[in-house]
Scaffold this motif. Structure first.
Motif, mmCIF file in Angstrom:
data_model
loop_
_atom_site.group_PDB
_atom_site.id
_atom_site.type_symbol
_atom_site.label_atom_id
_atom_site.label_comp_id
_atom_site.label_asym_id
_atom_site.label_seq_id
_atom_site.Cartn_x
_atom_site.Cartn_y
_atom_site.Cartn_z
ATOM 1 N N UNK A 101 -2.800 4.843 -10.501
ATOM 2 C CA UNK A 101 -2.996 4.706 -11.950
ATOM 3 C C UNK A 101 -4.481 4.664 -12.270
ATOM 4 N N UNK A 102 -4.825 5.252 -13.363
ATOM 5 C CA UNK A 102 -6.207 5.283 -13.826
ATOM 6 C C UNK A 102 -6.170 5.437 -15.328
ATOM 7 N N UNK A 103 -7.100 4.830 -16.026
ATOM 8 C CA UNK A 103 -7.146 5.026 -17.468
ATOM 9 C C UNK A 103 -8.158 6.118 -17.793
ATOM 10 N N UNK A 104 -7.860 6.847 -18.836
ATOM 11 C CA UNK A 104 -8.767 7.892 -19.306
ATOM 12 C C UNK A 104 -9.440 7.397 -20.573
ATOM 13 N N UNK A 105 -10.731 7.555 -20.640
ATOM 14 C CA UNK A 105 -11.492 7.142 -21.806
ATOM 15 C C UNK A 105 -11.935 8.391 -22.541
ATOM 16 N N UNK A 106 -11.131 8.800 -23.529
ATOM 17 C CA UNK A 106 -11.448 9.993 -24.318
ATOM 18 C C UNK A 106 -10.827 9.845 -25.693
ATOM 19 N N UNK A 107 -11.297 10.627 -26.609
ATOM 20 C CA UNK A 107 -10.747 10.619 -27.964
ATOM 21 C C UNK A 107 -10.276 12.027 -28.328
ATOM 22 N N UNK A 108 -9.492 12.099 -29.379
ATOM 23 C CA UNK A 108 -9.049 13.400 -29.878
ATOM 24 C C UNK A 108 -10.266 14.215 -30.324
ATOM 25 N N UNK A 143 -10.634 26.520 -18.814
ATOM 26 C CA UNK A 143 -11.838 27.365 -18.773
ATOM 27 C C UNK A 143 -12.741 27.070 -19.966
ATOM 28 N N UNK A 144 -12.167 26.973 -21.166
ATOM 29 C CA UNK A 144 -12.974 26.713 -22.367
ATOM 30 C C UNK A 144 -13.602 25.328 -22.305
ATOM 31 N N UNK A 145 -12.834 24.327 -21.891
ATOM 32 C CA UNK A 145 -13.368 22.970 -21.810
ATOM 33 C C UNK A 145 -14.523 22.895 -20.815
ATOM 34 N N UNK A 146 -14.369 23.557 -19.680
ATOM 35 C CA UNK A 146 -15.446 23.565 -18.685
ATOM 36 C C UNK A 146 -16.685 24.275 -19.217
ATOM 37 N N UNK A 147 -16.480 25.393 -19.915
ATOM 38 C CA UNK A 147 -17.635 26.125 -20.450
ATOM 39 C C UNK A 147 -18.333 25.355 -21.566
ATOM 40 N N UNK A 148 -17.594 24.452 -22.235
ATOM 41 C CA UNK A 148 -18.185 23.624 -23.292
ATOM 42 C C UNK A 148 -18.732 22.307 -22.747
ATOM 43 N N UNK A 149 -18.697 22.109 -21.436
ATOM 44 C CA UNK A 149 -19.260 20.902 -20.829
ATOM 45 C C UNK A 149 -18.428 19.654 -21.054
ATOM 46 N N UNK A 150 -17.122 19.786 -21.012
ATOM 47 C CA UNK A 150 -16.230 18.659 -21.254
ATOM 48 C C UNK A 150 -16.426 17.543 -20.224
ATOM 49 N N UNK A 151 -16.219 16.327 -20.678
ATOM 50 C CA UNK A 151 -16.282 15.158 -19.797
ATOM 51 C C UNK A 151 -15.134 15.209 -18.791
ATOM 52 N N UNK A 152 -15.299 14.521 -17.669
ATOM 53 C CA UNK A 152 -14.281 14.522 -16.616
ATOM 54 C C UNK A 152 -12.925 14.023 -17.132
ATOM 55 N N UNK A 153 -12.930 13.009 -17.986
ATOM 56 C CA UNK A 153 -11.658 12.486 -18.502
ATOM 57 C C UNK A 153 -10.940 13.506 -19.384
ATOM 58 N N UNK A 154 -11.677 14.286 -20.133
ATOM 59 C CA UNK A 154 -11.059 15.339 -20.946
ATOM 60 C C UNK A 154 -10.453 16.401 -20.030
ATOM 61 N N UNK A 155 -11.187 16.807 -19.015
ATOM 62 C CA UNK A 155 -10.667 17.794 -18.063
ATOM 63 C C UNK A 155 -9.436 17.257 -17.329
ATOM 64 N N UNK A 156 -9.473 15.994 -16.971
ATOM 65 C CA UNK A 156 -8.322 15.384 -16.307
ATOM 66 C C UNK A 156 -7.105 15.436 -17.205
ATOM 67 N N UNK A 157 -7.291 15.081 -18.483
ATOM 68 C CA UNK A 157 -6.170 15.133 -19.428
ATOM 69 C C UNK A 157 -5.600 16.551 -19.523
#
Length: 86
Positions: A19-26, A47-61
């Motif tokens: 279990x891990x919590x994700x710290x991200x917002x909409x 691909x889009x999230x990575x190209x926009x420099x998304x945070x690790x928690x956003x990518x995980x989601x």
């Protein structure tokens, strides 16, 4: 908003029940997917999230999303709320 998910981040998937919590917002999710053309597949979202420099928690989601074609951003935000644990 913090989401509690019963899955490990995509980089750390090792054992069931981790279990891990994700710290991200909409808003962070929306910013990470800025410029994406819908409908979009899960792979397109990653691909889009990575190209926009998304945070690790956003990518995980995004990696935790079902492997579907998403017709609009609302389809994804609906899933954000379904993962929220109060």
């Amino acid at each position: 908003m913090t989401m509690i998910l019963d899955k490990a981040p995509f980089k750390e998937r090792t054992s069931p029940g981790f279990s891990r919590s994700l710290d991200m917002s909409v808003a962070e999710l929306e910013q990470s997917l800025s410029g994406i053309a819908f409908p979009a597949t899960k792979k397109d979202l990653i691909v889009k999230a990575m190209s926009n420099g998304a945070a690790e928690d956003v990518l995980t989601f995004i990696h935790l999303l079902p492997d579907l074609k998403y017709c609009q951003f609302h389809d994804i935000t609906f899933l954000v709320w379904s993962y929220v644990v109060c």
